[in-house]
Design a protein around this motif. Structure first.
Motif, mmCIF file in Angstrom:
data_model
loop_
_atom_site.group_PDB
_atom_site.id
_atom_site.type_symbol
_atom_site.label_atom_id
_atom_site.label_comp_id
_atom_site.label_asym_id
_atom_site.label_seq_id
_atom_site.Cartn_x
_atom_site.Cartn_y
_atom_site.Cartn_z
ATOM 1 N N ILE A 1 -46.761 -63.095 1.251
ATOM 2 C CA ILE A 1 -46.827 -63.593 -0.124
ATOM 3 C C ILE A 1 -46.881 -62.423 -1.086
ATOM 4 O O ILE A 1 -47.692 -61.506 -0.926
ATOM 5 N N ASN A 2 -46.017 -62.455 -2.076
ATOM 6 C CA ASN A 2 -45.912 -61.384 -3.066
ATOM 7 C C ASN A 2 -46.428 -61.862 -4.425
ATOM 8 O O ASN A 2 -46.184 -63.008 -4.827
ATOM 9 N N VAL A 3 -47.138 -60.981 -5.120
ATOM 10 C CA VAL A 3 -47.528 -61.213 -6.517
ATOM 11 C C VAL A 3 -46.619 -60.338 -7.366
ATOM 12 O O VAL A 3 -46.687 -59.105 -7.299
ATOM 13 N N HIS A 4 -45.750 -60.962 -8.162
ATOM 14 C CA HIS A 4 -44.747 -60.228 -8.943
ATOM 15 C C HIS A 4 -44.990 -60.430 -10.434
ATOM 16 O O HIS A 4 -45.186 -61.566 -10.887
ATOM 17 N N VAL B 1 -48.600 -56.658 -3.233
ATOM 18 C CA VAL B 1 -48.723 -56.556 -4.686
ATOM 19 C C VAL B 1 -48.317 -55.142 -5.104
ATOM 20 O O VAL B 1 -49.075 -54.191 -4.919
ATOM 21 N N SER C 1 -56.024 -57.673 -7.576
ATOM 22 C CA SER C 1 -55.703 -58.653 -6.532
ATOM 23 C C SER C 1 -56.485 -58.366 -5.254
ATOM 24 O O SER C 1 -57.004 -59.288 -4.608
ATOM 25 N N LEU D 1 -53.221 -65.345 -7.330
ATOM 26 C CA LEU D 1 -53.158 -65.111 -5.886
ATOM 27 C C LEU D 1 -54.225 -65.911 -5.156
ATOM 28 O O LEU D 1 -53.943 -66.574 -4.142
ATOM 29 N N THR E 1 -45.651 -64.396 -10.981
ATOM 30 C CA THR E 1 -45.198 -65.389 -10.011
ATOM 31 C C THR E 1 -45.682 -64.997 -8.626
ATOM 32 O O THR E 1 -45.578 -63.832 -8.236
ATOM 33 N N THR E 2 -46.231 -65.957 -7.888
ATOM 34 C CA THR E 2 -46.458 -65.736 -6.465
ATOM 35 C C THR E 2 -45.281 -66.358 -5.711
ATOM 36 O O THR E 2 -44.773 -67.411 -6.099
ATOM 37 N N THR F 1 -53.292 -69.465 -5.174
ATOM 38 C CA THR F 1 -52.175 -69.717 -4.261
ATOM 39 C C THR F 1 -52.660 -69.886 -2.825
ATOM 40 O O THR F 1 -52.233 -70.807 -2.113
ATOM 41 N N GLY G 1 -52.629 -62.078 -12.317
ATOM 42 C CA GLY G 1 -52.036 -62.132 -10.986
ATOM 43 C C GLY G 1 -53.080 -62.263 -9.895
ATOM 44 O O GLY G 1 -52.876 -62.956 -8.896
ATOM 45 N N ILE H 1 -50.306 -59.974 2.211
ATOM 46 C CA ILE H 1 -50.227 -60.058 0.757
ATOM 47 C C ILE H 1 -49.636 -58.759 0.232
ATOM 48 O O ILE H 1 -50.114 -57.665 0.571
#
Length: 307
Positions: free
Chosen positions: A104-107, A85, A15, A176, A134-135, A179, A172, A83
């Motif tokens: 914003i989170n990348v999960h 992650v 990411s 990202l 999921t973002t 997104t 992811g 961001i």
């Protein structure tokens, strides 16, 4: 876009690289502090820190983000968006409120399923047929924020958590970038809390195999705990790690060795069905295929693993 990136392990690296490749201005990277690793406990930098240093990006490793001085430093960096992650720390509201475009989170899961620290591993352990990334716009709760975009993929029948982890890390990163490109057009979607479940951190205690469970359940555990902490049983009192296995037909007392020949392999009875052990390792020994293991270790047919 001017970004502060917060991430620590291997999962965060694609990411961070994707943000740089897309031309975003990453003004700082926050990671967990360096930690001792291995038998010699050598102080080791997190993977995200290594990439940041290679790219000449300032790195910060605070013990907490609750400290007002740390929060002031973040404000001074003036990020448009933060961001996150796999950072490994919860962000207090004071930090969440700093960037005008939010955090914003990348999960690594199909939220709201598998909130928490080890979503990819638990998806495999639970036998989920699908997984994903999921973002989301971060909120004060644990992985509770509104969802932005989702990527979904099938979990391979023989896929390990490590293999799925690598796939989702790359997915992811792409999600990202997409997104951020579409941020003004995305309508955030609230999560359905009633559908949530928690993916707590893995530990060595959960690696011990319960042979009364079904062959499918144990197979999922073996794949979900590969590469760490690795499923574990005992053989004649010695600890035996199991890296790869596969459900097969067979019946017997849970843990009973049904087959034990190099040509036929090592087959063990479960509560329902049986498990062929393909790749094993006596703790302190070498990791090897079960056929090779059986050529050097006598395992009596009818003996019981886990006793």
């Amino acid at each position: 876009m001017r970004i502060v990136f917060m991430g620590t392990p291997d999962f965060a690296v694609p990411s961070l690289q994707a943000l740089l490749d897309a031309g975003h201005e990453v003004c700082a990277v926050y990671t967990q502090p360096d930690k001792p690793q291995g038998r010699k406990q050598i102080l080791t930098a997190p993977p995200a820190k290594i990439l940041a240093q290679q790219q000449g990006i300032p790195v910060y490793q605070p013990q907490t983000l609750k400290d007002e001085a740390e929060q002031e430093r973040l404000r001074a960096l003036a990020p448009e968006v933060i961001i996150v992650v796999a950072y490994g720390k919860l962000l207090p509201k004071a930090v969440l409120d700093i960037p005008p475009r939010g955090c914003i989170n990348v999960h690594g899961s199909l939220l709201p399923r598998w909130r928490g620290a080890a979503p990819i591993q638990w998806a495999v352990i639970a036998g989920d047929e699908k997984a994903g990334v999921t973002t989301m716009q971060m909120a004060e709760g644990l992985d509770t924020g509104d969802m932005l975009l989702t990527y979904e993929t099938a979990v391979g029948a023989r896929e390990t958590a490590g293999e799925l982890f690598d796939r989702l890390a790359q997915a992811g990163a792409k999600l990202l970038v997409e997104t951020l490109e579409k941020l003004d057009q995305i309508t955030p979607r609230p999560q359905d809390d009633s559908q949530s479940c928690y993916a707590h951190m893995l530990d060595k205690a959960m690696a011990v195999i319960d042979w009364t469970k079904s062959a499918r359940e144990i197979d999922c555990l073996v794949r979900g705990l590969n590469p760490w902490p690795v499923a574990l049983t005992t053989l004649a009192g010695a600890r035996l790690k199991i890296y790869a296995a596969e459900p097969v037909s067979g019946a017997g007392k849970p843990g009973e060795v049904l087959e034990s020949e190099p040509k036929k392999g090592l087959v063990v009875a479960c509560g329902n069905g049986a498990l062929a052990l393909h790749e094993v390792q006596l703790v302190g020994g070498k990791r090897m295929q079960s056929a090779d293991f059986l050529r050097g270790h006598a395992v009596s047919k009818g003996s019981i693993l886990g006793e």
